[in-house]
Scaffold this active site. Structure first.
Site, PDB file in Angstrom:
ATOM      1  N   GLY A  64       0.830  -1.191   0.000  1.00 13.75           N
ATOM      2  CA  GLY A  64       0.000   0.000   0.000  1.00 13.75           C
ATOM      3  C   GLY A  64       0.869   1.247   0.000  1.00 13.75           C
ATOM      4  N   GLN A  69       3.113  10.056   0.950  1.00 10.40           N
ATOM      5  CA  GLN A  69       4.402   9.357   1.028  1.00 10.40           C
ATOM      6  C   GLN A  69       5.280   9.641  -0.193  1.00 10.40           C
ATOM      7  OE1 GLN A  69       2.392   5.436   2.060  1.00 10.40           O
ATOM      8  NE2 GLN A  69       4.272   5.252   3.226  1.00 10.40           N
ATOM      9  N   CYS A 112       5.431  -0.096   7.062  1.00  9.66           N
ATOM     10  CA  CYS A 112       5.116   1.132   6.342  1.00  9.66           C
ATOM     11  C   CYS A 112       6.349   1.514   5.530  1.00  9.66           C
ATOM     12  CB  CYS A 112       4.763   2.240   7.334  1.00  9.66           C
ATOM     13  SG  CYS A 112       4.337   3.794   6.523  1.00  9.66           S
ATOM     14  N   LEU A 113       6.157   1.852   4.266  1.00 13.77           N
ATOM     15  CA  LEU A 113       7.307   2.180   3.417  1.00 13.77           C
ATOM     16  C   LEU A 113       8.028   3.432   3.895  1.00 13.77           C
ATOM     17  CD1 LEU A 113       5.870   1.317  -0.123  1.00 13.77           C
ATOM     18  CD2 LEU A 113       7.467  -0.010   1.269  1.00 13.77           C
ATOM     19  N   HIS A 154      -4.860   1.728   7.258  1.00 16.44           N
ATOM     20  CA  HIS A 154      -3.487   2.241   7.409  1.00 16.44           C
ATOM     21  C   HIS A 154      -3.237   3.365   6.400  1.00 16.44           C
ATOM     22  CE1 HIS A 154       1.061   1.576   7.901  1.00 16.44           C
ATOM     23  NE2 HIS A 154       0.962   2.341   6.825  1.00 16.44           N
ATOM     24  N   GLU A 155      -3.580   3.115   5.122  1.00 18.28           N
ATOM     25  CA  GLU A 155      -3.314   4.121   4.084  1.00 18.28           C
ATOM     26  C   GLU A 155      -4.207   5.343   4.269  1.00 18.28           C
ATOM     27  OE1 GLU A 155      -0.665   3.667   2.646  1.00 18.28           O
ATOM     28  OE2 GLU A 155      -0.470   1.516   2.951  1.00 18.28           O
ATOM     29  N   HIS A 158      -2.803   7.855   6.633  1.00 21.13           N
ATOM     30  CA  HIS A 158      -1.764   8.725   6.052  1.00 21.13           C
ATOM     31  C   HIS A 158      -2.365  10.022   5.519  1.00 21.13           C
ATOM     32  CE1 HIS A 158       2.032   6.537   6.108  1.00 21.13           C
ATOM     33  NE2 HIS A 158       1.449   5.434   5.672  1.00 21.13           N
TER      34      HIS A 158
HETATM   35 NI    NI Z   1       2.282   3.527   5.727  1.00 18.24          NI
END
Ligand code: NI
Length: 173
Positions: A64, A69, A112-113, A154-155, A158
């Protein structure tokens, strides 16, 4: 940056798409704490951005990615939770809103990236119903459970500047 070329079957026409790998912002960059604005219309620019976000997510690799991000403060997320041996199932989600969320929680190890090497167990609604605009600017609804439900939540966090580690400190308080 890298770029690569891919063919997509699109409305029975084969379209040549050049996708870019975008730089991923890492914590504690303040961009990650900002609130994103709604997209007014899903146009060509937004479609291109979503293709680039998917390419960036697959290359990372991740399941995701949210627009902030990659330094874009718009309410856009891309997701693909298909396993390695499954067919890819990319989801492009614009202006997502949760219509219904189960009280029952499910706990997954989340990564998380923007936090490489961090994994945290977080309990989130086991099932959610979400409305959003798709890549054709059409209003859609999705019912998600399991890892997809967690990933969407989660996304979506953000988009409001909420990071998975914020859930930990909230629970410990
Ligand atoms: Ni994330």
């Amino acid at each position: 940056w890298g770029a690569y070329v891919s063919f997509l079957l699109y409305e029975k026409k084969v379209k040549l798409v050049v996708m870019a790998i975008l730089p991923i912002i890492k914590a504690p960059d303040p961009i990650l704490k900002k609130k994103c604005v709604k997209v007014e219309r899903v146009d060509n620019k937004i479609q291109e951005l979503m293709d680039d976000m998917l390419a960036t997510m697959y290359a990372a690799p991740g399941v995701g990615l949210a627009a902030p991000q990659v330094s874009i403060l718009k309410r856009i997320i891309v997701i693909d939770v298909a396993k390695n041996d499954e067919k890819p199932n990319p989801l492009k989600i614009v202006n997502p809103e949760i219509i219904e969320a189960s009280k029952e929680l499910a706990t997954y190890d989340e990564g998380c990236l923007s936090f490489p090497t961090h994994y945290v167990q977080i309990g989130r609604s086991a099932r959610v119903r979400v409305c959003y605009l798709d890549s054709e600017n059409k209003q859609k609804e999705i019912e998600a459970e399991g890892i997809l439900s967690t990933c969407i939540q989660h996304e979506m966090d953000h988009l409001d500047g909420v990071l998975f580690v914020d859930h930990i400190s909230f629970l410990k308080r």
